[in-house]
Motif scaffolding. Structure first.
Motif, PDB file in Angstrom:
ATOM      1  N   PRO A  63      37.290  34.983  34.754  1.00  0.00           N
ATOM      2  CA  PRO A  63      36.294  33.909  34.915  1.00  0.00           C
ATOM      3  C   PRO A  63      36.798  32.647  35.589  1.00  0.00           C
ATOM      4  O   PRO A  63      36.018  31.915  36.186  1.00  0.00           O
ATOM      5  N   SER A  64      38.087  32.387  35.504  1.00  0.00           N
ATOM      6  CA  SER A  64      38.629  31.201  36.161  1.00  0.00           C
ATOM      7  C   SER A  64      39.487  31.566  37.373  1.00  0.00           C
ATOM      8  O   SER A  64      40.258  30.746  37.864  1.00  0.00           O
ATOM      9  N   PHE A  65      39.355  32.831  37.818  1.00  0.00           N
ATOM     10  CA  PHE A  65      39.985  33.311  39.063  1.00  0.00           C
ATOM     11  C   PHE A  65      41.516  33.239  39.016  1.00  0.00           C
ATOM     12  O   PHE A  65      42.173  33.113  40.052  1.00  0.00           O
ATOM     13  N   GLU A  66      42.067  33.324  37.814  1.00  0.00           N
ATOM     14  CA  GLU A  66      43.517  33.158  37.678  1.00  0.00           C
ATOM     15  C   GLU A  66      44.289  34.402  38.102  1.00  0.00           C
ATOM     16  O   GLU A  66      45.393  34.302  38.649  1.00  0.00           O
ATOM     17  N   ARG A  67      43.737  35.592  37.860  1.00  0.00           N
ATOM     18  CA  ARG A  67      44.469  36.823  38.145  1.00  0.00           C
ATOM     19  C   ARG A  67      44.243  37.250  39.593  1.00  0.00           C
ATOM     20  O   ARG A  67      43.105  37.394  40.051  1.00  0.00           O
ATOM     21  N   LYS A  68      45.334  37.478  40.284  1.00  0.00           N
ATOM     22  CA  LYS A  68      45.253  37.907  41.681  1.00  0.00           C
ATOM     23  C   LYS A  68      45.115  39.416  41.763  1.00  0.00           C
ATOM     24  O   LYS A  68      45.535  40.158  40.868  1.00  0.00           O
ATOM     25  N   ASN A  69      44.517  39.863  42.834  1.00  0.00           N
ATOM     26  CA  ASN A  69      44.314  41.298  43.059  1.00  0.00           C
ATOM     27  C   ASN A  69      45.577  41.872  43.690  1.00  0.00           C
ATOM     28  O   ASN A  69      45.818  41.717  44.887  1.00  0.00           O
ATOM     29  N   ASP A  76      43.594  38.249  47.435  1.00  0.00           N
ATOM     30  CA  ASP A  76      42.267  38.127  46.834  1.00  0.00           C
ATOM     31  C   ASP A  76      42.387  37.943  45.328  1.00  0.00           C
ATOM     32  O   ASP A  76      43.488  37.940  44.772  1.00  0.00           O
ATOM     33  N   THR A  77      41.228  37.834  44.684  1.00  0.00           N
ATOM     34  CA  THR A  77      41.177  37.577  43.244  1.00  0.00           C
ATOM     35  C   THR A  77      40.583  38.777  42.539  1.00  0.00           C
ATOM     36  O   THR A  77      39.557  39.312  42.958  1.00  0.00           O
ATOM     37  N   GLU A  78      41.213  39.185  41.463  1.00  0.00           N
ATOM     38  CA  GLU A  78      40.749  40.337  40.704  1.00  0.00           C
ATOM     39  C   GLU A  78      39.333  40.102  40.186  1.00  0.00           C
ATOM     40  O   GLU A  78      39.017  39.059  39.616  1.00  0.00           O
ATOM     41  N   GLY A  79      38.467  41.092  40.375  1.00  0.00           N
ATOM     42  CA  GLY A  79      37.118  41.031  39.835  1.00  0.00           C
ATOM     43  C   GLY A  79      36.105  40.349  40.708  1.00  0.00           C
ATOM     44  O   GLY A  79      34.918  40.329  40.396  1.00  0.00           O
ATOM     45  N   TRP A  80      36.536  39.771  41.842  1.00  0.00           N
ATOM     46  CA  TRP A  80      35.636  39.031  42.726  1.00  0.00           C
ATOM     47  C   TRP A  80      35.945  39.345  44.180  1.00  0.00           C
ATOM     48  O   TRP A  80      37.101  39.614  44.524  1.00  0.00           O
ATOM     49  N   GLU A 122      27.231  31.810  51.727  1.00  0.00           N
ATOM     50  CA  GLU A 122      28.610  32.290  51.640  1.00  0.00           C
ATOM     51  C   GLU A 122      29.154  31.919  50.260  1.00  0.00           C
ATOM     52  O   GLU A 122      28.868  30.840  49.738  1.00  0.00           O
ATOM     53  N   GLY A 123      29.928  32.829  49.677  1.00  0.00           N
ATOM     54  CA  GLY A 123      30.437  32.547  48.345  1.00  0.00           C
ATOM     55  C   GLY A 123      31.257  33.686  47.793  1.00  0.00           C
ATOM     56  O   GLY A 123      31.954  34.389  48.539  1.00  0.00           O
ATOM     57  N   VAL A 124      31.171  33.901  46.474  1.00  0.00           N
ATOM     58  CA  VAL A 124      31.929  34.962  45.816  1.00  0.00           C
ATOM     59  C   VAL A 124      30.973  35.817  44.985  1.00  0.00           C
ATOM     60  O   VAL A 124      30.046  35.317  44.360  1.00  0.00           O
ATOM     61  N   MET A 125      31.245  37.115  44.995  1.00  0.00           N
ATOM     62  CA  MET A 125      30.442  38.088  44.259  1.00  0.00           C
ATOM     63  C   MET A 125      31.335  38.810  43.262  1.00  0.00           C
ATOM     64  O   MET A 125      32.431  39.248  43.592  1.00  0.00           O
ATOM     65  N   ARG A 234      25.647  41.949  38.749  1.00  0.00           N
ATOM     66  CA  ARG A 234      26.664  41.305  39.588  1.00  0.00           C
ATOM     67  C   ARG A 234      26.268  39.846  39.751  1.00  0.00           C
ATOM     68  O   ARG A 234      25.080  39.526  39.921  1.00  0.00           O
ATOM     69  N   LEU A 235      27.256  38.974  39.700  1.00  0.00           N
ATOM     70  CA  LEU A 235      27.034  37.534  39.791  1.00  0.00           C
ATOM     71  C   LEU A 235      27.444  37.040  41.172  1.00  0.00           C
ATOM     72  O   LEU A 235      28.491  37.444  41.691  1.00  0.00           O
ATOM     73  N   PHE A 236      26.627  36.160  41.746  1.00  0.00           N
ATOM     74  CA  PHE A 236      26.967  35.564  43.047  1.00  0.00           C
ATOM     75  C   PHE A 236      26.825  34.055  42.957  1.00  0.00           C
ATOM     76  O   PHE A 236      25.816  33.529  42.469  1.00  0.00           O
ATOM     77  N   PHE A 237      27.854  33.340  43.443  1.00  0.00           N
ATOM     78  CA  PHE A 237      27.832  31.882  43.543  1.00  0.00           C
ATOM     79  C   PHE A 237      28.189  31.516  44.974  1.00  0.00           C
ATOM     80  O   PHE A 237      29.223  31.963  45.498  1.00  0.00           O
ATOM     81  N   GLY A 238      27.338  30.703  45.605  1.00  0.00           N
ATOM     82  CA  GLY A 238      27.621  30.399  46.991  1.00  0.00           C
ATOM     83  C   GLY A 238      26.936  29.136  47.472  1.00  0.00           C
ATOM     84  O   GLY A 238      26.247  28.429  46.732  1.00  0.00           O
TER      85      GLY A 238
END
Length: 873
Positions: A63-69, A76-80, A122-125, A234-238
């Motif tokens: 949820p806070s984009f801490e884990r990298k893929n 990239d970020t895991e899960g997004w 444009e954003g993250v999904m 699926r959640l999208f913020f942009g």
């Protein structure tokens, strides 16, 4: 929405007797059992399954984009996944600025210098998130800078320039239709679009980091329901417009509004509350020390407790002594004196106390700075409340065999608050005091409610009785003047005048609640009345320019001010006439006012400034509050831009110290976030004073514009007759209100609302510690005892079970016989509860007849529906 809702969900889970491991979210197949699961009927889903989903907590991946893929080399970020070229992963380890990230070390930034009308956001999904049908909360932390829409040639509001979407998928990950019926408008609404929070801004120059609730619409729409066949989202913020958006800390969780009122109280109803848990309001800091037995039954030469006052006590300190005396004597009355000794009663001591010998009693309460305090010179932590308005400390000190409890505050009223807490630590059925050290102070400094519009002397007596109870809850202001229903605000009757005088006298004699008076000089009109429909008489009953009108308004306010009112509230809500078809186009309704003032803001500023000059001269120190006609964001949205001009110009024309009232994004704002609040604040140039209409929001029994009880039969059992204050507010909400004042728009005239107000007081005093379910339970236990409190909840469950049956019978004509049988069963359960309460409560208690009236209303409704279904026509 704030993190408070999240905290409360965890607390509910943590305390729950059903222990379910917080395992990873499980995907449920669409078999025969799950096919009937519905968001509109959450109780169709087994309780254990719902609890398991609640236990899953935040379902948003990373949820806070801490884990990298790692498979992508950490780019990239895991899960997004990123959607678009102008999206960046911000990382403090890679040089991101401090304000680029809110939580941890990583966040998202979207920067768009240009945006065309046909451009997509444009954003993250997010990845696919397994879910079950139900109601979910979605919040996110966001920062914005220089945001404009992508359709600027049209000159409109932002719309979906800040884009938030939730896409719904079935078990095979096929996209589902997000359209559902908006029950108020009767039209389809796109529930996947969660961009409403910023949609009605014109532009945003700067919006600092804040938590915002993603939503489709306001109350009474049931926000957060998933389409019934949803098994993944699926959640999208942009960002669709231009500017910069930062994103962090996405929270998506199963909400507590998937559980009935009784289910939500399960963690509390089968266990005893500790002495600290019973306290209302909840203190900021408390440490229990020991149990003090201050009188042994049959002990020779027993000395009852003493209550020591200052030499010249203020009314509030005398009220404190009476409160302690009453509580002590309740326990002492159960003790039989030895032999022929007189009945033991607590003693209040003022000037003749022998400070050299405090050991004659086992327990002494010392109120304020008195001779005993000066004699013993205890080491009191007064520095901890220095600068804390209304703060107090409770400090126990052992002196020989005597236990002395010092109750000391910054003011006399603070001393009363200390006594109100100490009184709750006294047992009623035995001579025991649960001694504790307390450091305490309120979050909201103004904690107010409404007095009833008195129709009889009995109404007035009930309100005067209520003042004492509300003062023990530490509410500190009561408003009189709800004359809007009489249409004669300008001609107050003898009972109103007598009631104001009597209430003012009570306030002066007790010193713990202040009087406020509110007047709406437009309330002789009909609500939302068109200007061209006004009669000549009503049009000139009161005008803005007329000297006689000003004198009339002052005379009505003077009734309260002469009785000691410390606050006046000038209302312009709901009754200002409008021009044309738009009821939000409020208008000057006389030619003379239009010629003199041109517009409404000039006219109302003139009235406000004259009143302000008058009270500053004749009643200095009086607080002045004003409710404008556009007192909520939805009204502003519907004003075609007129409200924004009005609010900005009015704010510039009136003194900064005048509080401007706001009810939130809508009339009954169950959710308020910083997107809502900052928008209104920017218009009025100050933090508003919050007017809360939510105590009846979910269960208002009306045909239109109600909550679950109007539009959602499958959710009716979420409701509670004794609904606690249960809302989502920004963290530190008290600091975001004018003068830290909040007004609760309800009266404390009956048992149901007196319980509700106990929870209001709990929230307003200590917002961060407030748990609605616990607050309600302790209020019920304190008022009626544990057994009756449980029976009240069983009655409530049966009441809304019957209510649901009646709603379904009104909508579904083919199953009337079956519904009739179900309704009869619920009715029998209500009667069982009423019989139990009748046996256990004292004779003549007001609760039973009050609940009987609720029962009778639904009984008559059911009987009418059964007759209608049996009719051959």
């Amino acid at each position: 929405m704030t993190v408070r809702l999240c905290i409360n969900a965890f607390r509910l889970l943590f305390c729950c007797a059903v222990a379910i491991a917080a395992a990873p979210t499980v995907s449920f197949s669409a078999d025969g059992n799950t096919a009937v699961w519905s968001s509109s009927e959450p109780l169709s889903i087994p309780y254990e399954i719902r609890m398991q989903q609640l236990a899953s907590g935040n379902l948003a991946p990373n949820p806070s984009f801490e884990r990298k893929n790692l498979p992508t080399g950490g780019k990239d970020t895991e899960g997004w996944e990123k959607i678009g070229d102008r999206v960046e992963w911000m990382d403090r380890e890679s040089g991101a600025a401090e304000d680029d990230v809110r939580h941890g070390s990583r966040a998202v930034r979207i920067h768009r210098k240009t945006a065309g009308e046909l451009d997509e956001a444009e954003g993250v999904m997010s990845d696919f998130i397994p879910v079950i049908p139900g109601n979910y909360d979605l919040t996110y932390d966001v920062r914005l800078k220089n945001v404009d829409g992508n359709r600027r040639r049209l000159g409109g509001r932002l719309g979906d320039a800040v884009t938030v979407r939730v896409s719904f998928f079935d078990a095979e990950k096929k996209l589902l239709d997000p359209a559902v019926m908006n029950p108020v408008g009767g039209t389809l609404i796109d529930t996947s679009d969660k961009s409403y929070s910023f949609a009605n801004y014109w532009s945003i120059d700067g919006f600092p980091w804040a938590t915002v609730r993603a939503r489709t619409y306001n109350y009474p729409f049931s926000e957060g329901d998933l389409p019934d066949r949803t098994r993944y989202v699926r959640l999208f913020f942009g960002l669709k417009g231009t500017g910069t958006l930062w994103l962090d800390n996405v929270v998506f969780r199963y909400s507590k509004w998937n559980f009935s009122a009784l289910e939500r109280l399960k963690p509390y109803i089968d266990r005893d509350l500790s002495p600290v848990e019973r306290l209302n309001p909840t203190p900021k800091e408390i440490h229990l020390s020991r149990e003090v037995v201050y009188l042994e039954p049959g002990a020779p030469d027993a000395m009852p407790p003493l209550i020591v006052l200052p030499d010249d006590p203020a009314p509030a300190e005398r009220a404190a002594a009476r409160l302690l005396e009453k509580k002590l004597n309740t326990a002492l009355a159960r003790i039989r004196p030895a032999g022929n000794a007189p009945e033991l009663r607590a003693q209040i001591v003022e000037r003749d106390f022998n400070a050299n010998d405090p050991q004659s009693a086992r327990l002494i309460f010392s109120i304020g700075k008195n001779r005993l305090m000066r004699r013993l010179s205890p080491d009191l932590p007064l520095a901890s409340i220095s600068g804390r308005d209304q703060g107090y400390i409770i400090t126990p000190v052992e002196t020989g065999l005597c236990h002395v409890v010092f109750l000391v505050g910054e003011t006399a009223v603070s001393n009363f608050y200390a006594a109100a807490t100490a009184a709750q630590l006294l047992e009623e059925d035995r001579c025991v005091y649960h001694s504790a050290a307390v450091i305490d102070y309120p979050d909201f400094l103004g904690r107010s409610y409404l007095l009833k519009r008195w129709g009889t002397l009995a109404d007035l007596d009930r309100d005067l009785e209520g003042l004492e109870l509300m003062s023990r809850h530490k509410l500190n202001k009561a408003y009189a003047g709800d004359e809007s229903r009489t249409k004669v605000w300008h001609q107050p009757d003898a009972l109103f005048k007598a009631g104001i005088d009597e209430t003012g006298r009570w306030c002066r004699e007790n010193g713990v609640i202040s009087l406020g008076i509110m007047v709406n000089p437009y309330s002789h009109f009909k609500i939302w009345q068109a200007e061209d429909a006004l009669s000549q008489e009503s049009r000139y009953t009161w005008t803005h320019a007329g000297a006689e009108s000003q004198a009339t308004l002052q005379q009505v306010f003077k009734l309260g001010l002469e009785a000691g009112a410390g606050t006046i509230m000038l209302l312009a809500d709901d009754f200002v006439p409008h021009e044309g078809r738009n009821p939000m186009n409020f208008f000057l309704y006389t030619l003379e006012d239009r010629e003199r003032f041109v517009n409404l803001q000039n006219a109302q500023a003139y009235v406000i400034n004259r009143l302000k000059a008058w009270i500053d001269r004749d009643y200095p120190g009086t607080r002045f509050e004003f409710c404008p006609p556009w007192y909520l964001n939805e009204f502003i949205d519907r004003s075609a831009g007129k409200a924004e001009v009005y609010l900005k110009e009015l704010a510039a024309l009136i003194p900064q110290e005048i509080a401007i009232i706001w009810t939130g994004p809508t009339v009954r704002s169950l959710s308020v976030d910083m997107a809502d609040l900052r928008r209104y604040r920017d218009l009025i140039g100050r933090w508003p004073m919050f007017w809360d209409n939510t105590l009846y929001a979910r269960n208002l029994e009306t045909d239109v514009y109600g909550g679950y009880t109007t539009y959602y039969p499958g959710k009716v059992r979420m409701c509670n007759l004794f609904e606690p204050l249960d809302t989502d507010r920004p963290a530190g909400f008290h600091e975001l209100n004018d003068g830290r004042h909040m007004y609760m728009n309800a009266t404390a005239e009956n048992e149901v609302y007196r319980i509700k107000f106990a929870t209001v007081a709990d929230f307003e005093w200590n917002t961060s510690a407030y748990i609605p379910e616990l607050s309600l339970w302790k209020a019920l236990v304190k008022a009626y005892g544990p057994a009756c409190a449980r029976e009240v909840l069983f009655f409530n469950e049966a009441y809304y079970g019957l209510y649901e049956v009646c709603m379904r019978m009104e909508r579904e004509k083919g199953l009337s016989a079956e519904y009739g049988r179900r309704g009869g069963a619920w009715l029998a359960r209500m009667d069982q509860s009423l019989s139990s309460l009748q046996r256990q409560l004292p004779p003549g208690h007001a609760l039973v007849p009050e609940l009987e009236r609720y029962r009778d209303r639904q009984k008559q409704r059911l009987e009418g529906l059964v007759r209608e279904s049996s009719s051959p026509n």
